[in-house]
Design a protein around this motif. Structure first.
Motif, PDB file in Angstrom:
ATOM      1  N   ARG A 108       3.100  -7.498   9.243  1.00  0.00           N
ATOM      2  CA  ARG A 108       3.547  -7.979   7.939  1.00  0.00           C
ATOM      3  C   ARG A 108       2.355  -8.083   6.987  1.00  0.00           C
ATOM      4  O   ARG A 108       2.451  -7.742   5.804  1.00  0.00           O
ATOM      5  CB  ARG A 108       4.254  -9.327   8.074  1.00  0.00           C
ATOM      6  CG  ARG A 108       5.681  -9.214   8.590  1.00  0.00           C
ATOM      7  CD  ARG A 108       6.475 -10.484   8.351  1.00  0.00           C
ATOM      8  NE  ARG A 108       7.849 -10.305   8.814  1.00  0.00           N
ATOM      9  CZ  ARG A 108       8.320 -10.714   9.967  1.00  0.00           C
ATOM     10  NH1 ARG A 108       7.506 -11.328  10.817  1.00  0.00           N
ATOM     11  NH2 ARG A 108       9.579 -10.520  10.305  1.00  0.00           N
ATOM     12  N   ALA A 109       1.231  -8.568   7.494  1.00  0.00           N
ATOM     13  CA  ALA A 109       0.017  -8.611   6.666  1.00  0.00           C
ATOM     14  C   ALA A 109      -0.420  -7.187   6.300  1.00  0.00           C
ATOM     15  O   ALA A 109      -0.819  -6.922   5.157  1.00  0.00           O
ATOM     16  CB  ALA A 109      -1.096  -9.335   7.424  1.00  0.00           C
ATOM     17  N   GLY A 110      -0.319  -6.279   7.280  1.00  0.00           N
ATOM     18  CA  GLY A 110      -0.647  -4.889   6.991  1.00  0.00           C
ATOM     19  C   GLY A 110       0.285  -4.275   5.972  1.00  0.00           C
ATOM     20  O   GLY A 110      -0.124  -3.456   5.140  1.00  0.00           O
ATOM     21  N   GLN A 111       1.567  -4.684   6.006  1.00  0.00           N
ATOM     22  CA  GLN A 111       2.523  -4.183   5.027  1.00  0.00           C
ATOM     23  C   GLN A 111       2.145  -4.572   3.610  1.00  0.00           C
ATOM     24  O   GLN A 111       2.277  -3.775   2.679  1.00  0.00           O
ATOM     25  CB  GLN A 111       3.920  -4.734   5.331  1.00  0.00           C
ATOM     26  CG  GLN A 111       4.731  -3.880   6.274  1.00  0.00           C
ATOM     27  CD  GLN A 111       6.181  -4.327   6.251  1.00  0.00           C
ATOM     28  OE1 GLN A 111       6.538  -5.306   6.888  1.00  0.00           O
ATOM     29  NE2 GLN A 111       6.996  -3.615   5.521  1.00  0.00           N
ATOM     30  N   ILE A 112       1.692  -5.793   3.450  1.00  0.00           N
ATOM     31  CA  ILE A 112       1.304  -6.247   2.112  1.00  0.00           C
ATOM     32  C   ILE A 112       0.156  -5.397   1.579  1.00  0.00           C
ATOM     33  O   ILE A 112       0.162  -4.952   0.422  1.00  0.00           O
ATOM     34  CB  ILE A 112       0.924  -7.741   2.139  1.00  0.00           C
ATOM     35  CG1 ILE A 112       2.144  -8.583   2.517  1.00  0.00           C
ATOM     36  CG2 ILE A 112       0.348  -8.179   0.802  1.00  0.00           C
ATOM     37  CD1 ILE A 112       1.839 -10.043   2.749  1.00  0.00           C
ATOM     38  N   ALA A 113      -0.831  -5.141   2.443  1.00  0.00           N
ATOM     39  CA  ALA A 113      -1.973  -4.330   2.031  1.00  0.00           C
ATOM     40  C   ALA A 113      -1.555  -2.892   1.731  1.00  0.00           C
ATOM     41  O   ALA A 113      -1.974  -2.307   0.719  1.00  0.00           O
ATOM     42  CB  ALA A 113      -3.045  -4.348   3.121  1.00  0.00           C
ATOM     43  N   SER A 114      -0.717  -2.309   2.590  1.00  0.00           N
ATOM     44  CA  SER A 114      -0.299  -0.922   2.369  1.00  0.00           C
ATOM     45  C   SER A 114       0.630  -0.809   1.167  1.00  0.00           C
ATOM     46  O   SER A 114       0.590   0.189   0.433  1.00  0.00           O
ATOM     47  CB  SER A 114       0.380  -0.367   3.626  1.00  0.00           C
ATOM     48  OG  SER A 114       1.514  -1.133   3.982  1.00  0.00           O
ATOM     49  N   ALA A 115       1.479  -1.827   0.925  1.00  0.00           N
ATOM     50  CA  ALA A 115       2.334  -1.817  -0.259  1.00  0.00           C
ATOM     51  C   ALA A 115       1.496  -1.870  -1.531  1.00  0.00           C
ATOM     52  O   ALA A 115       1.814  -1.223  -2.538  1.00  0.00           O
ATOM     53  CB  ALA A 115       3.301  -2.998  -0.214  1.00  0.00           C
ATOM     54  N   ALA A 116       0.421  -2.646  -1.496  1.00  0.00           N
ATOM     55  CA  ALA A 116      -0.489  -2.697  -2.637  1.00  0.00           C
ATOM     56  C   ALA A 116      -1.110  -1.335  -2.896  1.00  0.00           C
ATOM     57  O   ALA A 116      -1.252  -0.895  -4.049  1.00  0.00           O
ATOM     58  CB  ALA A 116      -1.580  -3.740  -2.386  1.00  0.00           C
ATOM     59  N   LEU A 117      -1.455  -0.633  -1.821  1.00  0.00           N
ATOM     60  CA  LEU A 117      -2.042   0.692  -1.965  1.00  0.00           C
ATOM     61  C   LEU A 117      -1.033   1.685  -2.554  1.00  0.00           C
ATOM     62  O   LEU A 117      -1.385   2.512  -3.407  1.00  0.00           O
ATOM     63  CB  LEU A 117      -2.535   1.186  -0.602  1.00  0.00           C
ATOM     64  CG  LEU A 117      -3.403   2.447  -0.587  1.00  0.00           C
ATOM     65  CD1 LEU A 117      -4.639   2.263  -1.443  1.00  0.00           C
ATOM     66  CD2 LEU A 117      -3.785   2.806   0.842  1.00  0.00           C
ATOM     67  N   VAL A 118       0.231   1.597  -2.124  1.00  0.00           N
ATOM     68  CA  VAL A 118       1.259   2.479  -2.684  1.00  0.00           C
ATOM     69  C   VAL A 118       1.463   2.182  -4.164  1.00  0.00           C
ATOM     70  O   VAL A 118       1.605   3.097  -4.986  1.00  0.00           O
ATOM     71  CB  VAL A 118       2.590   2.326  -1.917  1.00  0.00           C
ATOM     72  CG1 VAL A 118       3.692   3.118  -2.597  1.00  0.00           C
ATOM     73  CG2 VAL A 118       2.438   2.800  -0.478  1.00  0.00           C
ATOM     74  N   SER A 119       1.476   0.917  -4.546  1.00  0.00           N
ATOM     75  CA  SER A 119       1.637   0.553  -5.955  1.00  0.00           C
ATOM     76  C   SER A 119       0.488   1.097  -6.794  1.00  0.00           C
ATOM     77  O   SER A 119       0.690   1.617  -7.898  1.00  0.00           O
ATOM     78  CB  SER A 119       1.703  -0.974  -6.101  1.00  0.00           C
ATOM     79  OG  SER A 119       2.844  -1.488  -5.473  1.00  0.00           O
ATOM     80  N   LEU A 120      -0.711   0.977  -6.271  1.00  0.00           N
ATOM     81  CA  LEU A 120      -1.870   1.520  -6.976  1.00  0.00           C
ATOM     82  C   LEU A 120      -1.753   3.028  -7.106  1.00  0.00           C
ATOM     83  O   LEU A 120      -2.001   3.606  -8.179  1.00  0.00           O
ATOM     84  CB  LEU A 120      -3.149   1.147  -6.212  1.00  0.00           C
ATOM     85  CG  LEU A 120      -4.478   1.450  -6.915  1.00  0.00           C
ATOM     86  CD1 LEU A 120      -4.663   0.533  -8.112  1.00  0.00           C
ATOM     87  CD2 LEU A 120      -5.641   1.272  -5.931  1.00  0.00           C
ATOM     88  N   ALA A 121      -1.332   3.675  -6.029  1.00  0.00           N
ATOM     89  CA  ALA A 121      -1.167   5.128  -6.046  1.00  0.00           C
ATOM     90  C   ALA A 121      -0.067   5.540  -7.018  1.00  0.00           C
ATOM     91  O   ALA A 121      -0.184   6.558  -7.719  1.00  0.00           O
ATOM     92  CB  ALA A 121      -0.842   5.626  -4.641  1.00  0.00           C
ATOM     93  N   HIS A 122       1.005   4.752  -7.064  1.00  0.00           N
ATOM     94  CA  HIS A 122       2.100   5.053  -7.990  1.00  0.00           C
ATOM     95  C   HIS A 122       1.612   5.020  -9.433  1.00  0.00           C
ATOM     96  O   HIS A 122       1.996   5.867 -10.255  1.00  0.00           O
ATOM     97  CB  HIS A 122       3.233   4.049  -7.789  1.00  0.00           C
ATOM     98  CG  HIS A 122       4.437   4.315  -8.625  1.00  0.00           C
ATOM     99  ND1 HIS A 122       4.709   3.609  -9.772  1.00  0.00           N
ATOM    100  CD2 HIS A 122       5.442   5.217  -8.505  1.00  0.00           C
ATOM    101  CE1 HIS A 122       5.827   4.051 -10.319  1.00  0.00           C
ATOM    102  NE2 HIS A 122       6.292   5.025  -9.567  1.00  0.00           N
ATOM    103  N   GLY A 123       0.760   4.042  -9.754  1.00  0.00           N
ATOM    104  CA  GLY A 123       0.214   3.976 -11.101  1.00  0.00           C
ATOM    105  C   GLY A 123      -0.655   5.179 -11.431  1.00  0.00           C
ATOM    106  O   GLY A 123      -0.628   5.682 -12.562  1.00  0.00           O
ATOM    107  N   THR A 124      -1.401   5.665 -10.447  1.00  0.00           N
ATOM    108  CA  THR A 124      -2.267   6.819 -10.708  1.00  0.00           C
ATOM    109  C   THR A 124      -1.468   8.101 -10.881  1.00  0.00           C
ATOM    110  O   THR A 124      -1.960   9.060 -11.473  1.00  0.00           O
ATOM    111  CB  THR A 124      -3.271   7.035  -9.555  1.00  0.00           C
ATOM    112  OG1 THR A 124      -2.558   7.408  -8.376  1.00  0.00           O
ATOM    113  CG2 THR A 124      -4.070   5.793  -9.285  1.00  0.00           C
ATOM    114  N   ASN A 125      -0.230   8.145 -10.367  1.00  0.00           N
ATOM    115  CA  ASN A 125       0.559   9.379 -10.446  1.00  0.00           C
ATOM    116  C   ASN A 125       1.629   9.307 -11.526  1.00  0.00           C
ATOM    117  O   ASN A 125       1.658  10.111 -12.443  1.00  0.00           O
ATOM    118  CB  ASN A 125       1.188   9.671  -9.084  1.00  0.00           C
ATOM    119  CG  ASN A 125       1.608  11.125  -8.932  1.00  0.00           C
ATOM    120  OD1 ASN A 125       2.598  11.548  -9.510  1.00  0.00           O
ATOM    121  ND2 ASN A 125       0.841  11.894  -8.166  1.00  0.00           N
TER     122      ASN A 125
END
Length: 414
Positions: free
Chosen positions: A175-192
């Motif tokens: 669950r902690a890993g999910q929060i970190a990976s979700a943050a990374l996807v959100s950041l990636a979504h903004g870049t694309n």
């Protein structure tokens, strides 16, 4: 900005409206699995995603360059009215698929709209078909497959690594890993995805003579696009979050972590290469891959089939709407006015239709688990509330009536 005409101003506002719809349409990409597993509360998840989308908008402009310089030939004679028509096609398709709860591609809706409007007003020669194939179609086919396979393998690996660990500890850690990976996807979504609106506004400014042919997006364009997509993300596209978080497969924390990590890596790599791929398709592929990767996991294939059908329809459907809009916008001010009014009316009608069965942060996870058998029947029942079959009820009633007659004692006269 002193050379911006009223038409270009309308195009900029419409582009930001599209960016806003892109935000709430694609919130599910980053946060659906995190919300469905309970790693974050729904409102907290979308707030975090909104902030990271805004930050991601400032990281790169490679995808914006693909939209503004690569897809449409700038010297072909297109004008801001054509760009407006393309945006209208993308917005209408985005809202229709949101109403249906289908994770369709905002990216392909935008590109389909631009292509359809350009062909209708200028001709096929104005579209760079080589860029369409190499930067749009091939990534559309490859990205969800690559992300899905990566998520499937990553899911199997995570379960293998933790097979001798207590299940509660595993769930807590992932669950902690999910929060970190979700943050990374959100950041990636903004870049694309935020960059696509930057590219459209820049294309309108170039076609209107405000910027030079090789100009990159100005800072005010980057900031406004980032803010618009962040606001849309914060509102949360709860219908699509429900489909991706609960409608495709029952996701556990380890699967969510594997799916989101695979999605983020795929999106960031494509952004670096300038591929305007669909983050929706990437994340959907990852979620399905994670469902296949877990032993005993299941995928609701008829929901997946409807999604794939929507993906196939996105480019032509948005293109047809945009082509019709282009035939009006290129007629002059009256045509632009008619298209603007019709777009507002259509958006309002779709929003009012959504209020009949509202989905928000309070009921986003209200979907029945997927049974290992009879998936198609369950899918239908969950969506439309199918009652038990009348034939079964009638048979039960007949049995109930028959039993007293059989078991009744004989009367004295018989």
């Amino acid at each position: 900005m002193e050379n911006i005409t009223l038409l270009i101003g309308i195009v900029i506002v419409t582009a930001l409206v599209f960016d806003f719809t892109n935000g709430f349409h694609d919130t599910a990409n980053a946060m659906a699995t995190t919300i469905s597993t309970g790693a974050l509360k729904p409102k907290t998840a979308v707030a975090m995603s909104a902030v990271l989308n805004l930050i991601g908008a400032f990281i790169s402009v490679e995808v914006a360059a693909t939209i503004s310089k690569g897809l449409i030939n700038e010297d072909s004679g297109i004008d801001p009215a054509v760009v407006l028509a393309g945006l209208v096609g993308a917005i209408i398709w985005n809202l229709l698929t949101w109403l249906a709860g289908l994770p369709s591609s905002s990216s392909h809706a935008l590109m389909g709209g631009l292509i359809g409007a350009t062909i209708a007003s200028v001709g096929v020669g104005a579209v760079s078909m080589s860029a369409v194939v190499s930067k749009v179609l091939l990534p559309a086919l490859a990205a969800p497959l690559v992300a899905g396979i990566a998520a499937m393998l990553a899911t199997r690996l995570t379960y293998r690594i933790t097979r001798n660990t207590d299940e509660k500890d595993v769930a807590k850690g992932y669950r902690a890993g999910q929060i970190a990976s979700a943050a990374l996807v959100s950041l990636a979504h903004g870049t694309n995805d935020a960059q696509k609106t930057m590219g459209v506004i820049t294309l309108a400014l170039i076609s209107g003579g405000v910027l030079g042919a090789d100009a990159d997006p100005p800072l005010w364009v980057i900031a406004s696009a980032g803010i618009a997509i962040a606001l849309g993300t914060y509102l949360g596209g709860w219908r699509i979050i429900r489909t991706m978080g609960k409608g495709l497969t029952d996701i556990r924390p380890a699967q969510g972590f594997a799916a989101q990590t695979s999605s983020a890596v795929t999106i960031l790599a494509s952004s670096h290469l300038g591929f305007a791929l669909s983050t929706t398709q990437v994340c959907s592929g990852s979620i399905m891959g994670s469902g296949l990767g877990r032993k005993g996991g299941t995928v609701r294939w008829n929901t997946a089939g409807r999604m794939v059908a929507a993906w196939g329809l996105t480019l032509p459907a948005a293109g047809l709407v945009a082509a019709g809009a282009a035939l009006l916008t290129t007629q002059g001010d009256w045509g632009v006015t008619v298209v603007t009014v019709l777009t507002v009316v259509a958006c309002a009608a779709i929003w009012f239709a959504s209020r009949r069965e509202p989905v928000d942060h309070t009921n986003v996870n209200d979907v029945e688990p997927i049974a290992p058998v009879a998936v198609e029947t369950l899918d239908t029942a969950v969506q439309v509330g199918v009652p038990p079959q009348p034939a079964v009820e009638e048979a039960d009633a007949a049995d109930a009536e028959a039993k007293p007659a059989v078991s009744a004692p004989l009367s004295p006269t018989s």
